[in-house]
Write a protein that holds these residues in place. Sequence first.
Motif, PDB file in Angstrom:
ATOM      1  N   UNK A 222     -42.382 -41.700  49.530  1.00 33.11           N
ATOM      2  CA  UNK A 222     -40.933 -41.709  49.670  1.00 33.11           C
ATOM      3  C   UNK A 222     -40.509 -42.648  50.778  1.00 33.11           C
ATOM      4  N   UNK A 223     -39.221 -42.570  51.114  1.00 30.42           N
ATOM      5  CA  UNK A 223     -38.638 -43.538  52.053  1.00 30.42           C
ATOM      6  C   UNK A 223     -37.682 -42.866  53.020  1.00 30.42           C
ATOM      7  N   UNK A 224     -37.634 -43.403  54.226  1.00 30.97           N
ATOM      8  CA  UNK A 224     -36.563 -43.116  55.170  1.00 30.97           C
ATOM      9  C   UNK A 224     -35.562 -44.259  55.028  1.00 30.97           C
ATOM     10  N   UNK A 225     -34.299 -43.939  54.778  1.00 26.40           N
ATOM     11  CA  UNK A 225     -33.232 -44.935  54.686  1.00 26.40           C
ATOM     12  C   UNK A 225     -32.330 -44.779  55.898  1.00 26.40           C
ATOM     13  N   UNK A 226     -31.987 -45.894  56.527  1.00 25.77           N
ATOM     14  CA  UNK A 226     -31.106 -45.872  57.695  1.00 25.77           C
ATOM     15  C   UNK A 226     -29.800 -46.583  57.344  1.00 25.77           C
ATOM     16  N   UNK A 227     -28.695 -45.862  57.505  1.00 24.95           N
ATOM     17  CA  UNK A 227     -27.367 -46.380  57.173  1.00 24.95           C
ATOM     18  C   UNK A 227     -26.574 -46.626  58.449  1.00 24.95           C
ATOM     19  N   UNK A 228     -25.879 -47.755  58.494  1.00 26.29           N
ATOM     20  CA  UNK A 228     -24.937 -48.052  59.568  1.00 26.29           C
ATOM     21  C   UNK A 228     -23.550 -47.838  58.976  1.00 26.29           C
ATOM     22  N   UNK A 229     -22.852 -46.837  59.478  1.00 23.39           N
ATOM     23  CA  UNK A 229     -21.541 -46.483  58.940  1.00 23.39           C
ATOM     24  C   UNK A 229     -20.395 -47.062  59.762  1.00 23.39           C
ATOM     25  N   UNK A 230     -20.700 -48.006  60.642  1.00 22.34           N
ATOM     26  CA  UNK A 230     -19.666 -48.697  61.391  1.00 22.34           C
ATOM     27  C   UNK A 230     -19.334 -48.041  62.721  1.00 22.34           C
ATOM     28  N   UNK A 231     -18.330 -48.607  63.369  1.00 17.10           N
ATOM     29  CA  UNK A 231     -17.897 -48.119  64.681  1.00 17.10           C
ATOM     30  C   UNK A 231     -17.349 -46.702  64.552  1.00 17.10           C
ATOM     31  N   UNK A 232     -17.587 -45.864  65.550  1.00 21.44           N
ATOM     32  CA  UNK A 232     -17.093 -44.485  65.477  1.00 21.44           C
ATOM     33  C   UNK A 232     -15.570 -44.432  65.558  1.00 21.44           C
ATOM     34  N   UNK A 233     -14.997 -43.579  64.728  1.00 21.00           N
ATOM     35  CA  UNK A 233     -13.564 -43.311  64.774  1.00 21.00           C
ATOM     36  C   UNK A 233     -13.379 -41.807  64.922  1.00 21.00           C
ATOM     37  N   UNK A 234     -12.388 -41.425  65.687  1.00 25.77           N
ATOM     38  CA  UNK A 234     -12.145 -39.999  65.943  1.00 25.77           C
ATOM     39  C   UNK A 234     -11.787 -39.265  64.665  1.00 25.77           C
ATOM     40  N   UNK A 235     -12.230 -38.005  64.590  1.00 27.87           N
ATOM     41  CA  UNK A 235     -11.864 -37.167  63.465  1.00 27.87           C
ATOM     42  C   UNK A 235     -13.048 -36.716  62.637  1.00 27.87           C
ATOM     43  N   UNK A 236     -12.711 -36.078  61.509  1.00 22.16           N
ATOM     44  CA  UNK A 236     -13.721 -35.558  60.600  1.00 22.16           C
ATOM     45  C   UNK A 236     -14.204 -36.627  59.624  1.00 22.16           C
ATOM     46  N   UNK A 237     -15.492 -36.572  59.322  1.00 22.12           N
ATOM     47  CA  UNK A 237     -16.106 -37.557  58.419  1.00 22.12           C
ATOM     48  C   UNK A 237     -17.059 -36.861  57.468  1.00 22.12           C
ATOM     49  N   UNK A 238     -17.341 -37.527  56.354  1.00 23.89           N
ATOM     50  CA  UNK A 238     -18.269 -36.986  55.354  1.00 23.89           C
ATOM     51  C   UNK A 238     -19.188 -38.100  54.870  1.00 23.89           C
ATOM     52  N   UNK A 239     -20.473 -37.751  54.737  1.00 25.70           N
ATOM     53  CA  UNK A 239     -21.475 -38.669  54.194  1.00 25.70           C
ATOM     54  C   UNK A 239     -22.097 -37.994  52.981  1.00 25.70           C
ATOM     55  N   UNK A 240     -22.083 -38.693  51.841  1.00 20.68           N
ATOM     56  CA  UNK A 240     -22.678 -38.202  50.600  1.00 20.68           C
ATOM     57  C   UNK A 240     -23.748 -39.188  50.152  1.00 20.68           C
ATOM     58  N   UNK A 241     -24.850 -38.667  49.631  1.00 19.20           N
ATOM     59  CA  UNK A 241     -25.877 -39.527  49.059  1.00 19.20           C
ATOM     60  C   UNK A 241     -26.421 -38.879  47.788  1.00 19.20           C
ATOM     61  N   UNK A 242     -26.639 -39.724  46.792  1.00 20.95           N
ATOM     62  CA  UNK A 242     -27.208 -39.297  45.516  1.00 20.95           C
ATOM     63  C   UNK A 242     -28.302 -40.293  45.176  1.00 20.95           C
TER      64      UNK A 242
END
Length: 165
Positions: free
Chosen positions: A124-144
């Motif tokens: 298998x694999x480890x995948x590393x995602x860069x989701x950009x600069x942090x912004x205040x508030x709630x966030x969601x990350x989904x992966x399929x």
Amino acid sequence: MKKVITIMMATFLLMAFFITSFAAEDTPDLRGVFTDETVDFNISVSKITNPVEPQAWPGSGAAAQVSSVIIEQIGFLNIAGHEGNVGILVKVTGHGRDYAKYDNVSVDYFQRDGFILSGTLVDGWYYLYDCGAPTLGGHRFDIRCVSHNSPYTEKSAWATFNITP
């Protein structure tokens, strides 16, 4: 003649094992790419939903079916060119195509690293995602992830988290 062939085969096998052992040592550990220092924000993870299926699929072609997708870590990256950005590390057991979204916008991994559970093949694999600069508030990350081979097994995971000052 038989001795010459035996010596040649023994030499070949010895060299093959020698080369393989060095190749495995060059793989970076992606679990250590997050900074311990606080940037200007804090991340508090609300919920991570992962399947409970850590075993490898026993086969079905050249690439094993995707049997689990696990969000391993969420934090701030400490990699040149990505410093301070929100990073997400995902562990996928099996081989397949990933479809990831951060706040409902598609993102691609920028680095990956294989892992071996048993034997010599990548399980298998480890995948590393860069989701950009942090912004205040709630966030969601989904992966399929969908397996490369039939029966095209599909596994998914998601996480919600808050970024606060």
